[in-house]
Structures are given as C-alpha cells and as structure tokens.
Design a protein around this motif. Structure first.
Motif, PDB file in Angstrom:
ATOM      1  N   VAL A   1      11.657  23.328  24.341  1.00 21.36           N
ATOM      2  CA  VAL A   1      11.168  21.959  24.504  1.00 21.36           C
ATOM      3  C   VAL A   1       9.979  21.944  25.460  1.00 21.36           C
ATOM      4  CG1 VAL A   1      11.731  19.663  25.371  1.00 21.36           C
ATOM      5  CG2 VAL A   1      13.363  20.883  23.946  1.00 21.36           C
ATOM      6  N   GLY A   2      10.042  22.784  26.483  1.00 19.59           N
ATOM      7  CA  GLY A   2       8.908  22.860  27.403  1.00 19.59           C
ATOM      8  C   GLY A   2       7.649  23.310  26.703  1.00 19.59           C
ATOM      9  N   THR A   3       7.779  24.334  25.874  1.00 23.25           N
ATOM     10  CA  THR A   3       6.631  24.790  25.100  1.00 23.25           C
ATOM     11  C   THR A   3       6.164  23.704  24.147  1.00 23.25           C
ATOM     12  OG1 THR A   3       7.404  27.054  25.248  1.00 23.25           O
ATOM     13  CG2 THR A   3       5.815  26.573  23.523  1.00 23.25           C
ATOM     14  N   ALA A   4       7.133  23.041  23.547  1.00 18.25           N
ATOM     15  CA  ALA A   4       6.771  21.958  22.621  1.00 18.25           C
ATOM     16  C   ALA A   4       5.975  20.880  23.336  1.00 18.25           C
ATOM     17  CB  ALA A   4       8.036  21.369  21.995  1.00 18.25           C
ATOM     18  N   LEU A   5       6.384  20.565  24.555  1.00 16.03           N
ATOM     19  CA  LEU A   5       5.641  19.562  25.324  1.00 16.03           C
ATOM     20  C   LEU A   5       4.206  20.014  25.540  1.00 16.03           C
ATOM     21  CD1 LEU A   5       8.076  18.405  28.156  1.00 16.03           C
ATOM     22  CD2 LEU A   5       7.025  16.976  26.412  1.00 16.03           C
ATOM     23  N   GLY A   6       4.081  21.292  25.925  1.00 15.15           N
ATOM     24  CA  GLY A   6       2.738  21.796  26.170  1.00 15.15           C
ATOM     25  C   GLY A   6       1.882  21.786  24.918  1.00 15.15           C
ATOM     26  N   VAL A   7       2.467  22.233  23.825  1.00 12.53           N
ATOM     27  CA  VAL A   7       1.715  22.254  22.567  1.00 12.53           C
ATOM     28  C   VAL A   7       1.365  20.842  22.132  1.00 12.53           C
ATOM     29  CG1 VAL A   7       1.895  22.781  20.114  1.00 12.53           C
ATOM     30  CG2 VAL A   7       2.639  24.457  21.804  1.00 12.53           C
ATOM     31  N   LEU A   8       2.329  19.957  22.279  1.00  9.09           N
ATOM     32  CA  LEU A   8       2.058  18.563  21.900  1.00  9.09           C
ATOM     33  C   LEU A   8       0.944  17.982  22.754  1.00  9.09           C
ATOM     34  CD1 LEU A   8       5.655  17.147  21.328  1.00  9.09           C
ATOM     35  CD2 LEU A   8       3.841  17.421  19.633  1.00  9.09           C
ATOM     36  N   PHE A   9       0.912  18.387  24.000  1.00  9.99           N
ATOM     37  CA  PHE A   9      -0.130  17.850  24.862  1.00  9.99           C
ATOM     38  C   PHE A   9      -1.516  18.318  24.421  1.00  9.99           C
ATOM     39  CE2 PHE A   9      -2.949  18.126  28.518  1.00  9.99           C
ATOM     40  CZ  PHE A   9      -2.911  16.815  28.948  1.00  9.99           C
ATOM     41  N   VAL A  10      -1.639  19.616  24.215  1.00 11.95           N
ATOM     42  CA  VAL A  10      -2.975  20.112  23.895  1.00 11.95           C
ATOM     43  C   VAL A  10      -3.398  19.710  22.487  1.00 11.95           C
ATOM     44  CG1 VAL A  10      -2.805  22.061  25.462  1.00 11.95           C
ATOM     45  CG2 VAL A  10      -2.086  22.347  23.100  1.00 11.95           C
ATOM     46  N   THR A  11      -2.436  19.383  21.639  1.00 11.91           N
ATOM     47  CA  THR A  11      -2.815  18.953  20.289  1.00 11.91           C
ATOM     48  C   THR A  11      -2.876  17.441  20.164  1.00 11.91           C
ATOM     49  OG1 THR A  11      -0.514  18.987  19.583  1.00 11.91           O
ATOM     50  CG2 THR A  11      -1.790  20.993  19.230  1.00 11.91           C
ATOM     51  N   GLY A  12      -2.546  16.755  21.228  1.00 13.05           N
ATOM     52  CA  GLY A  12      -2.584  15.301  21.170  1.00 13.05           C
ATOM     53  C   GLY A  12      -1.282  14.687  20.711  1.00 13.05           C
ATOM     54  N   GLY A  13      -0.331  15.507  20.339  1.00  8.77           N
ATOM     55  CA  GLY A  13       0.919  14.980  19.820  1.00  8.77           C
ATOM     56  C   GLY A  13       1.841  14.413  20.879  1.00  8.77           C
ATOM     57  N   LEU A  14       1.555  14.743  22.145  1.00  8.84           N
ATOM     58  CA  LEU A  14       2.398  14.235  23.222  1.00  8.84           C
ATOM     59  C   LEU A  14       2.383  12.716  23.227  1.00  8.84           C
ATOM     60  CD1 LEU A  14       4.174  14.873  25.651  1.00  8.84           C
ATOM     61  CD2 LEU A  14       2.126  14.909  27.062  1.00  8.84           C
ATOM     62  N   ARG A  15       1.235  12.186  22.894  1.00  8.84           N
ATOM     63  CA  ARG A  15       1.130  10.741  22.871  1.00  8.84           C
ATOM     64  C   ARG A  15       2.102  10.144  21.856  1.00  8.84           C
ATOM     65  NH1 ARG A  15      -4.418   7.209  22.255  1.00  8.84           N
ATOM     66  NH2 ARG A  15      -3.419   5.224  21.863  1.00  8.84           N
ATOM     67  N   GLY A  16       2.174  10.777  20.709  1.00 12.30           N
ATOM     68  CA  GLY A  16       3.101  10.308  19.693  1.00 12.30           C
ATOM     69  C   GLY A  16       4.534  10.377  20.174  1.00 12.30           C
ATOM     70  N   ALA A  17       4.856  11.466  20.872  1.00 13.94           N
ATOM     71  CA  ALA A  17       6.221  11.605  21.382  1.00 13.94           C
ATOM     72  C   ALA A  17       6.512  10.517  22.403  1.00 13.94           C
ATOM     73  CB  ALA A  17       6.400  12.985  22.008  1.00 13.94           C
ATOM     74  N   LEU A  18       5.512  10.236  23.240  1.00 12.36           N
ATOM     75  CA  LEU A  18       5.707   9.178  24.227  1.00 12.36           C
ATOM     76  C   LEU A  18       5.802   7.817  23.562  1.00 12.36           C
ATOM     77  CD1 LEU A  18       3.355  10.404  27.074  1.00 12.36           C
ATOM     78  CD2 LEU A  18       5.844  10.399  27.018  1.00 12.36           C
ATOM     79  N   GLN A  19       5.122   7.682  22.460  1.00 15.22           N
ATOM     80  CA  GLN A  19       5.241   6.415  21.736  1.00 15.22           C
ATOM     81  C   GLN A  19       6.676   6.210  21.281  1.00 15.22           C
ATOM     82  OE1 GLN A  19       2.042   6.806  18.829  1.00 15.22           O
ATOM     83  NE2 GLN A  19       1.285   4.857  19.581  1.00 15.22           N
ATOM     84  N   ALA A  20       7.285   7.296  20.844  1.00  8.49           N
ATOM     85  CA  ALA A  20       8.681   7.190  20.425  1.00  8.49           C
ATOM     86  C   ALA A  20       9.538   6.756  21.602  1.00  8.49           C
ATOM     87  CB  ALA A  20       9.167   8.521  19.873  1.00  8.49           C
ATOM     88  N   ALA A  21       9.203   7.319  22.768  1.00 11.40           N
ATOM     89  CA  ALA A  21       9.950   6.937  23.965  1.00 11.40           C
ATOM     90  C   ALA A  21       9.730   5.460  24.273  1.00 11.40           C
ATOM     91  CB  ALA A  21       9.514   7.793  25.143  1.00 11.40           C
TER      92      ALA A  21
END
Lengths: 509, 107
Positions: A316-336
């Motif tokens: 999950v930590g790696t996923a967070l990092g990857v999501l961040f650099v790819t812009g996907g973190l925003r989408g995950a936070l949107q879900a939150a």
C-alpha cells in the motif's frame, strides 16, 4: 509503546467510561439482548474493516483503510479457548462447587469420589451457556491479560463497546454521543493495535466465541452421550449378571418417591460422569505437550500474519507513492472525500463515525479533530512508505517513491486546510466525471486556464482510461484493453502535457 | 551553457502492466486503491512498475504463507481434539471399572 501509556482515557469525552466488571459480575452479566446488540456492533465493525472488497468499497475509504490497517483474521483460537476455559473455570468454580455439591444426591462412595469434578462440570456448563456471548469471551480475554495496564485498557475498550451497543439499541440514538464514543474507540484502536492481547481480543470478538462454542458443545455432547451410554450399560450389565445388586444404581433411585426425583437423580449421575470426562478434556487441553504444540503453531501463525501485514503495508505504501507520481493519489483521496461526505451526511453507524474521524485525521477536513491523529498518521504513512521503498532493491524507483510518498504524507498531515485547497475541490467530487470514473472519454490536455479537456478514447494518443468494474473479474476485458495499442504519443496542449498538468496541480510547482 | 537532455524512464511495458493487474486483482489491496491504480497504470514507468510488482508479489507470497500457517494451526487443533477424544474413551472405561469394583465390593 510503553505500557504505562496504555492507561487510556476517553480523550476528554463527557461520556463516563464504565468501571470494568469484576469476575463475579462477568459470570452473570450477559443477556440475550446484550448479546444481540453486541453482535450487531461487532458484526458491523468487522464487516466494514475487513479486507473484503465490498465493505471497503462502500464503507471504508482507501485512506481510512490504510490508516486502520486491516484487522487480523482469526488467529488466536488457542488463546480464546485456553483463556476462556481457564478464566471461566476460575471465575465459576467456587459458585459451582457450592451449588452443585449442595445439591448432590445420595452419599454413595462413588458419588463422593466423583464429586470433586462437579465444580469443573459446572464451570464448563456455565461457560457453554455464555460462550455464545462475544461479550463474555472478550472479557475473558481481557481479564486474562497479564499486564495490569493492558488489562485495564482492554476492559475500558470493551466498556466503550458496550456503551455504544446500548446507544445504538435506542430508537433515536444520540448522534453526538455516538460520535464521542467513536472518537474514544478510535483512540483505543490506534493505541492498542500493536499489542497481541488486543489482537487476541479482536479475533475473539470475530471467531473465538464460535470456535469455543462449537468445541464446548461438541465435548459436552460427547461427554453426556457417553455418560448415558455408560449408565445404560452398567444398569443392563448388573441386572443381567448381578441381579439385585444392580439396585445400587436403580434401587437407589426407586427408593425415591416420585418419578421426577428419580429422573433428577439419574440426570445428576449422568452429569457427574460427564463432569469427570470434561475434566479429562480440560487437563488434556492444558497439558505441557498440548501447550508446546499450540505454542509453536501459534507462533508460526502470528509470525505469518506479521509478515503478511508488513507486506500489505509495504504494497500500500508503494501504491501511495506510485499513485502520487502518476496523479492517481488525487483520485484515491477523492474516494476518501466521498466516503467522508457520505458518512457525515447521515451514516448512523459506529463504523461511519469511526471512519470519518480517521478520514478526517488523514485529510484534515474536520479541523480541530484532526490534529492528534494526523500526526500519528503522518508518522505511520512515512514509515510504511519508507519501509516499502527502502526494502526495495530498485533503489532508484524506491527513492522516487519515498520522496513522492513522504512529500504526499507530509502534505496530508501538515497542511490540513492547504491540503483541502490544493488537492481537493471545494465541494465533494463529482465521481460521474468521465476522467475519474473512467469511460470512453479521456483527458486530452488542458485549456488556457489549465482546466482539463476531454475527448474520445485514444483520439489524442492519451491511453484509454478504463472503468474499474469493466476490468475487475473480467480477464477478457483486460486482454482487450492491453492488446489495443495507444495510437501515438501524449498530446500536449499549451506546451504542457496532461501528466505535467496533474503533477503541477498536485505539487503546486 | 549547454542544454542537458533529461532522460525519462521508459513507460511500463504491456507485460508489466498485465502482471500488475493480475497480481493487483488477487491482492487484498482495498478496491478503491485497486481502481485508482488501474486508472493510473497506463502512465507509470517501468521502474515504478517493477517496484509495485515486487511488492505485490511479496504480498501474495506472504498471504499464501499465512494461509498455510492457518491450515497447520487448525490441523494441530484437530489432532489435539482426537487425542482428547481418545483420552475420554479411556476415562470412560476407567469409570466403568470403578462401578464394577464398587458393586463387587458390596456384593
């Protein structure tokens, strides 16, 4: 964490934490109504915090789930059994001895010889009656904690759970009180989660009672059946071979005046035989050999779980990092955000309250409630991301992930309002938006105001953004997607690619 | 001043992405993360892909290992249950003999 720190409070809550019950109270505390409400709460919590896809998808925003980690699957039935049997016996033996010995019929030699085991039988019987109670078993686990501070905290935690169950059973529960309780419970969840006793407790709440109940019923049933069988055989044997001497068994009963008395006497004899068998059961269960065998496999089980959880956090930590650099973190936070909005809008469950507090601490959207756990979250997120990356032989990628992930975690925890402004829209996101939910439309670039532009799939060369549900469990869909090559390079608009746009929006650079 | 060309890592290969999705969908990663990763997987580079592949592989390996530990644990309990049953049978026989001894004595 120092044990001394475990003497937790309710964090300023105006709710009174009930005094932990004594052993004697425990023996009589449970009622069917309490069981029912406790069961509902436990069921709701376990269901929502479990790693099952549906629960997480609908009830647990990704961020909250990360913060909470995931609960251990059942792993401590041995603890549940030994603790409950041992504790139950200790608690109930005195009462059982007094009542059952007083009621013992006759004065035959073999009755006296068997009498000493009656107490064990009584205790086990009572345990069987109450082992259906998660509350009872959980208290057994808590009471059996060796460290006083841990025990006190576990009992306080259970008391809060009981309070919550009572509140939820009301027709119109006070949302404010539930919210307060949820905050307190969340504090316990975070501060106790690294203690094995707490994990035992949670596992007992989930699966321990069922296991103990099944085993107790099985053993009791076996013992009772064998006792009946023995009485039958003995009576028959002596009637055939010893004639009137069989009267010691049957005659003793026939001297009793009523059929009811005879039936009661027979039942007691059966119970006494069963009690002796149950004592064998208990002694076998607590033998050194059994303990050694269970100790080893339980150690392996716990170690396996720890590695599993560590791997989960790493991924999950790696996923967070990857999501961040790819812009996907925003989408995950949107879900939150979506989860938080949904919950605050009216979800009336403990799970909802607990999660909204956790989500709030992750994102800082609820102001004052954020501060404490935001720090904890930050430390955890940073630790897990660093762990994920430093444990990764691909140091370059790892470094990038560490950098990005820690930056993201820093942004999340340090800037509550800034985060809301920089990462999130001012209002809950519209998840029907084609880019975020995925559709045949894709982001093709940005306009002069750096707002995203959308076009049909692949018209710009920007890869098609698939809908998650079209791929999950759909191997053909995955194959089709990945066998359709992109038509060309990403299309920059205004000199800036879509990826750069997202990165700039996220980082503010 | 000479311009320095920035060299970006290559995009993740089709094979890598397929492996990521395959492992991801088997993993206990929350669905919301799964979807976010699926939506972003097209834009990750090969090094990021290798990093997440490694972690997902490790996660699945540990999940299997943990599952086996659970099986062993349950098997141990079953064996103990069998032992207990055997001991209870022996105790039952002993009780029967006690009955026999009592009656013979009184006879």
């Amino acid at each position: 964490m120092a044990v001394a720190q475990l003497a937790l409070t309710t964090g300023g809550s105006s709710l009174k934490v009930p005094t932990p019950p004594t052993g004697g109270e425990i023996a009589t505390v449970t009622s069917l109504a309490a069981l029912d409400t406790t069961g509902r709460v436990v069921s709701g919590i376990e269901k929502a915090l479990d790693t099952t896809a549906q629960a997480i998808n609908y009830a647990v925003p990704a961020a909250a789930h990360t913060v909470c980690s995931f609960l251990p699957v059942p792993e401590v039935v041995n603890s549940a059994v030994t603790s409950s049997l041992g504790f139950g016996t200790r608690v109930l033996t005195a009462t059982a001895k007094e009542s059952l010995q007083g009621a013992a019929f006759g004065a035959t030699a073999w009755t006296r010889a068997l009498r000493h085991s009656v107490a064990v039988n009584g205790a086990t019987e009572d345990l069987e009656k109450t082992s259906a109670s998660k509350d009872f078993l959980a208290r057994c686990i808590a009471e059996s904690a060796e460290k006083p501070a841990v025990k006190e905290s576990l009992l306080s935690y259970l008391a809060l759970r009981s309070q919550l169950a009572e509140l939820r059973a009301e027709e119109s529960p006070d949302r404010g009180k539930i919210s307060q309780l949820a905050q307190s419970l969340a504090s316990f969840e975070v501060k106790l989660r690294d203690f094995q006793e707490f994990r035992d407790l949670k596992a007992a709440l989930e699966a321990g009672p069922k296991f103990v109940e099944e085993q107790s019923k099985r053993i009791n049933s076996l013992a009772t059946a064998k006792a009946d069988e023995l009485i039958e055989r003995v009576s028959h044997f002596y009637q055939e071979h010893v004639g009137s001497l069989a009267g010691e068994v049957e005659g003793g009963w026939t001297r009793l005046e009523t059929e009811e008395e005879r039936r009661a006497a027979r039942t007691k004899l059966r119970d006494q035989i069963a009690a002796r068998l149950l004592k064998v059961f208990e002694s076998e269960l607590s033998s050194e050999e059994t303990k050694a065998a269970l100790s080893k496999v339980t150690h392996d089980l716990h170690e396996g779980f720890d590695c599993y959880r560590s791997a989960f956090r790493g991924a999950v930590g790696t996923a967070l990092g990857v999501l961040f650099v790819t812009g996907g973190l925003r989408g995950a936070l949107q879900a939150a955000w979506d989860g938080a909005s949904y919950i605050t809008a009216g979800a009336a469950s403990w799970v909802g309250d607990n999660l909204v507090s956790t989500v709030s601490s992750f994102t800082g959207w609820v102001g004052e409630q954020v501060t404490t756990r935001a720090t904890e979250l930050y430390e955890w997120a940073k630790g897990s991301i660093v762990h994920a990356a430093t444990d990764n032989p691909l140091t370059r990628a790892g470094s990038a992930i560490v950098s990005a992930g820690v930056d993201a975690a820093t942004a999340v925890s340090d800037g509550a309002q800034q985060l809301a402004e920089s990462l999130m829209p001012a209002s809950p996101p519209d998840l029907s938006h084609p880019y975020w939910t995925g559709s045949s439309r894709v982001m093709t670039g940005v306009d002069e105001h750096f707002n995203p532009l959308f076009g049909e799939s692949c018209t710009s060369g920007f890869p098609f953004t698939p809908r998650g549900e079209t791929l999950i469990g759909n191997p053909e869909g995955i194959a089709q997607y990945f066998t359709t090559p992109p038509t060309g390079p990403a299309h920059p608009v205004g000199g800036e690619s879509a990826t750069d746009f997202i990165m700039r929006r996220v980082t503010g650079k | 001043m000479t311009a320095t060309a920035i060299r970006y890592p290559e995009q993740a290969s089709e094979k890598q992405i397929a492996e990521i999705l395959d492992l991801l969908l088997q993993s206990p990663i929350p669905v919301s993360y799964q979807e976010a990763l699926i939506n972003s997987v097209h834009s990750i580079d090969c090094q990021q892909a290798e990093a997440i592949l490694l972690d997902l592989s490790r996660l699945l390996f540990q999940e299997v290992r943990y599952g086996k530990a659970k099986e062993v644990w349950m098997e141990t309990w079953s064996r103990i249950a069998d032992q207990i049953k055997s001991r209870m049978d022996a105790e039952l026989l002993a009780i029967e003999r006690e009955f026999d001894a009592i009656f013979r004595l009184r006879r």
